[in-house]
Design a protein around this motif. Sequence first.
Motif, PDB file in Angstrom:
ATOM      1  N   GLU A   1       0.785  -1.177   0.144  1.00  0.00           N
ATOM      2  CA  GLU A   1       0.065   0.118  -0.181  1.00  0.00           C
ATOM      3  C   GLU A   1       0.911   1.087   0.080  1.00  0.00           C
ATOM      4  OE1 GLU A   1       0.119  -1.494   4.487  1.00  0.00           O
ATOM      5  OE2 GLU A   1      -0.045  -2.194   2.275  1.00  0.00           O
TER       6      GLU A   1
ATOM      7  N   ILE B   1       0.006   4.607  -7.010  1.00  0.00           N
ATOM      8  CA  ILE B   1      -0.278   4.530  -8.318  1.00  0.00           C
ATOM      9  C   ILE B   1      -0.964   5.985  -8.681  1.00  0.00           C
ATOM     10  CG2 ILE B   1      -1.733   3.541 -10.212  1.00  0.00           C
ATOM     11  CD1 ILE B   1       0.171   1.668  -9.124  1.00  0.00           C
TER      12      ILE B   1
ATOM     13  N   GLN C   1      -1.521   0.004 -14.684  1.00  0.00           N
ATOM     14  CA  GLN C   1      -1.336   0.375 -13.235  1.00  0.00           C
ATOM     15  C   GLN C   1      -2.512  -0.142 -12.647  1.00  0.00           C
ATOM     16  OE1 GLN C   1      -1.686   4.641 -14.114  1.00  0.00           O
ATOM     17  NE2 GLN C   1       0.164   4.929 -12.876  1.00  0.00           N
ATOM     18  N   SER C   2      -3.876  -0.256 -13.338  1.00  0.00           N
ATOM     19  CA  SER C   2      -4.980  -0.918 -12.538  1.00  0.00           C
ATOM     20  C   SER C   2      -4.545  -2.398 -12.282  1.00  0.00           C
ATOM     21  CB  SER C   2      -6.208  -0.817 -13.598  1.00  0.00           C
ATOM     22  OG  SER C   2      -6.469   0.580 -13.615  1.00  0.00           O
TER      23      SER C   2
ATOM     24  N   GLU D   1      -2.207  -2.702  -9.381  1.00  0.00           N
ATOM     25  CA  GLU D   1      -3.190  -2.303  -8.117  1.00  0.00           C
ATOM     26  C   GLU D   1      -3.826  -3.558  -7.577  1.00  0.00           C
ATOM     27  OE1 GLU D   1      -6.480   0.847  -6.657  1.00  0.00           O
ATOM     28  OE2 GLU D   1      -6.318   0.667  -8.666  1.00  0.00           O
ATOM     29  N   LYS D   2      -4.479  -4.251  -8.738  1.00  0.00           N
ATOM     30  CA  LYS D   2      -5.513  -5.116  -8.236  1.00  0.00           C
ATOM     31  C   LYS D   2      -4.618  -6.458  -7.926  1.00  0.00           C
ATOM     32  CE  LYS D   2      -9.103  -8.317  -9.949  1.00  0.00           C
ATOM     33  NZ  LYS D   2     -10.143  -8.399 -10.981  1.00  0.00           N
TER      34      LYS D   2
ATOM     35  N   TYR E   1      -1.356  -2.486  -4.269  1.00  0.00           N
ATOM     36  CA  TYR E   1      -0.811  -1.030  -4.721  1.00  0.00           C
ATOM     37  C   TYR E   1      -1.842  -0.205  -4.378  1.00  0.00           C
ATOM     38  CZ  TYR E   1       3.387  -3.097  -6.677  1.00  0.00           C
ATOM     39  OH  TYR E   1       4.701  -3.995  -7.010  1.00  0.00           O
ATOM     40  N   ARG E   2      -1.797   1.044  -4.013  1.00  0.00           N
ATOM     41  CA  ARG E   2      -2.395   2.087  -3.784  1.00  0.00           C
ATOM     42  C   ARG E   2      -2.921   3.055  -4.676  1.00  0.00           C
ATOM     43  NH1 ARG E   2      -2.800   5.985   1.754  1.00  0.00           N
ATOM     44  NH2 ARG E   2      -4.814   6.973   1.197  1.00  0.00           N
ATOM     45  N   ARG E   3      -3.789   3.253  -5.220  1.00  0.00           N
ATOM     46  CA  ARG E   3      -4.057   4.399  -6.306  1.00  0.00           C
ATOM     47  C   ARG E   3      -4.485   5.622  -5.434  1.00  0.00           C
ATOM     48  NH1 ARG E   3      -6.613   4.089 -11.832  1.00  0.00           N
ATOM     49  NH2 ARG E   3      -6.393   1.868 -11.259  1.00  0.00           N
TER      50      ARG E   3
END
Length: 181
Positions: free
Chosen positions: A4, A8, A21-22, A25-26, A30-32
Amino acid sequence: MKPENVLILPGWQNSGPAHWQSRWEKAHGYRRVEQHDWMTPQRGDWMARLEDVVLGADGPVVLVAHSLGCILTAAWAAHSRSTARVRGALLVAPGDSERPDLRDQLPSWSPIVRQRLPFPAVLVGSHDDPYCSFERAQGFAADWGARFIDLGNAGHINADSGLGDWPQGRAWLQELQKDTH
């Protein structure tokens, strides 16, 4: 580093579900950094939001920026007092917000901050990016003190580029994380 704390930073209009990036994250947690307005972004608003997220993170962070997210990173770094919390940045396909067609749509994003980043960075550019010439991407890397990586003809290095999970990009991110510990 905790997943986290890998932040992103999508560009204008956000990154859709097929964007690397998505997918990162999934897949990796990771944290957008969510922005108030993805369609009519204001540089000051985006910088304030990034500052809040960096300050709220539990420990140091690494930034993973695409397109306008790269321009955000440079602008934020030039004004923030929190840059020591950033271990490094992966900057991919910077969007050239000084181009006339983009400047008209993104008026608060010019001029682009061109000062050296106070943390290690890697910038990945493409020869046929429709939003930034290869030469401009190289110039941004030089001005920001980032290592430049030539990805060849990869368009805007987004979902349309067919990268899928983009394992090579993740490898560069992991190298950056190792280099900065």
